[in-house]
Enzyme design. Structure first.
Site, PDB file in Angstrom:
ATOM      1  N   CYS A 251     -15.856 -44.840  27.536  1.00  0.00           N
ATOM      2  CA  CYS A 251     -16.746 -44.412  28.620  1.00  0.00           C
ATOM      3  C   CYS A 251     -17.734 -45.539  28.884  1.00  0.00           C
ATOM      4  CB  CYS A 251     -17.478 -43.141  28.219  1.00  0.00           C
ATOM      5  SG  CYS A 251     -18.666 -42.584  29.449  1.00  0.00           S
TER       6      CYS A 251
ATOM      7  N   HIS B 115     -12.091 -36.731  32.825  1.00  0.00           N
ATOM      8  CA  HIS B 115     -13.280 -37.326  32.182  1.00  0.00           C
ATOM      9  C   HIS B 115     -14.432 -37.417  33.196  1.00  0.00           C
ATOM     10  CE1 HIS B 115     -15.147 -40.494  29.391  1.00  0.00           C
ATOM     11  NE2 HIS B 115     -15.846 -40.630  30.501  1.00  0.00           N
ATOM     12  N   GLU B 116     -14.111 -37.851  34.412  1.00  0.00           N
ATOM     13  CA  GLU B 116     -15.155 -37.989  35.448  1.00  0.00           C
ATOM     14  C   GLU B 116     -15.637 -36.620  35.943  1.00  0.00           C
ATOM     15  OE1 GLU B 116     -16.353 -40.830  35.451  1.00  0.00           O
ATOM     16  OE2 GLU B 116     -14.641 -41.781  34.491  1.00  0.00           O
TER      17      GLU B 116
ATOM     18  N   HIS C  30     -18.240 -35.466  33.644  1.00  0.00           N
ATOM     19  CA  HIS C  30     -19.546 -36.100  33.908  1.00  0.00           C
ATOM     20  C   HIS C  30     -20.322 -35.327  34.978  1.00  0.00           C
ATOM     21  CE1 HIS C  30     -19.864 -39.733  31.536  1.00  0.00           C
ATOM     22  NE2 HIS C  30     -18.686 -40.191  31.932  1.00  0.00           N
TER      23      HIS C  30
HETATM   24 ZN    ZN Z   1     -17.528 -41.621  31.092  1.00  0.00          ZN
END
Ligand code: ZN
Length: 164
Positions: A92, A134-135, A138
């Site tokens: 990340c 993953h995004e 976030h």
């Molecule tokens: Zn990340």
């Protein structure tokens, strides 16, 4: 260049608000956000970057899919996930050098608005699906360190310090 926020910044723990395409200046702001995200993602040599990682309060992220194309997704929503999963090492941009093995669905379908505010649907697989998930995390204030046990995280940090 928009700098990355440090990994303990409260913005990384916040749910990002929906990007509203209805105001008259929305497309202009969307285009500026696309530029900022793609530029910062390339500058930091990542394959994904969420707006809150660079301090922008918006539900949008950039990813570079394996074809080499960079895409920015506004208001993404995962509409389908495979039950088939894969466990792979992830990094990340907000956590320099940290690598964690994370189990995620292998394939997904994702709906999103493009920079014109047009709703689109895309099927992603492998690294592309992983990166988009993953995004998406976030944008919900979830960082990848929360996806592993405290012990596994401590071990990964130790390994990272040895490498440094
Ligand atoms: Zn990340």
């Amino acid at each position: 260049m928009t700098p990355l926020l440090p990994d303990n910044h409260p913005m990384l723990a916040r749910t990002m608000p929906v990007f509203d395409f209805s105001p008259s200046d929305a497309k202009q702001r969307a285009a500026a956000l696309v530029d900022a995200l793609v530029e910062a993602m390339h500058h930091h040599r990542g394959i994904g970057l969420a707006a809150n990682q660079i301090g922008i309060e918006a539900r949008a992220f950039a990813i570079q899919i394996s074809s080499g194309e960079s895409l920015v997704m506004f208001n993404p929503l995962v509409t389908w996930m495979s039950t088939d999963t894969a466990k792979l090492t992830e990094g990340c941009l907000s956590f320099t050098g940290l690598e964690l093995s994370i189990t995620r669905p292998r394939d997904i379908q994702i709906a999103y608005d493009d920079e014109e505010g047009v709703r689109r649907v895309l099927d992603l697989t492998g690294i592309d699906a992983r990166c988009a998930l993953h995004e998406c995390d976030h944008l919900d204030g979830v960082v990848f360190t929360s996806k592993v046990s405290k012990l596994r995280l401590a071990m990964a940090r130790k390994k990272m310090q040895k490498k440094a």
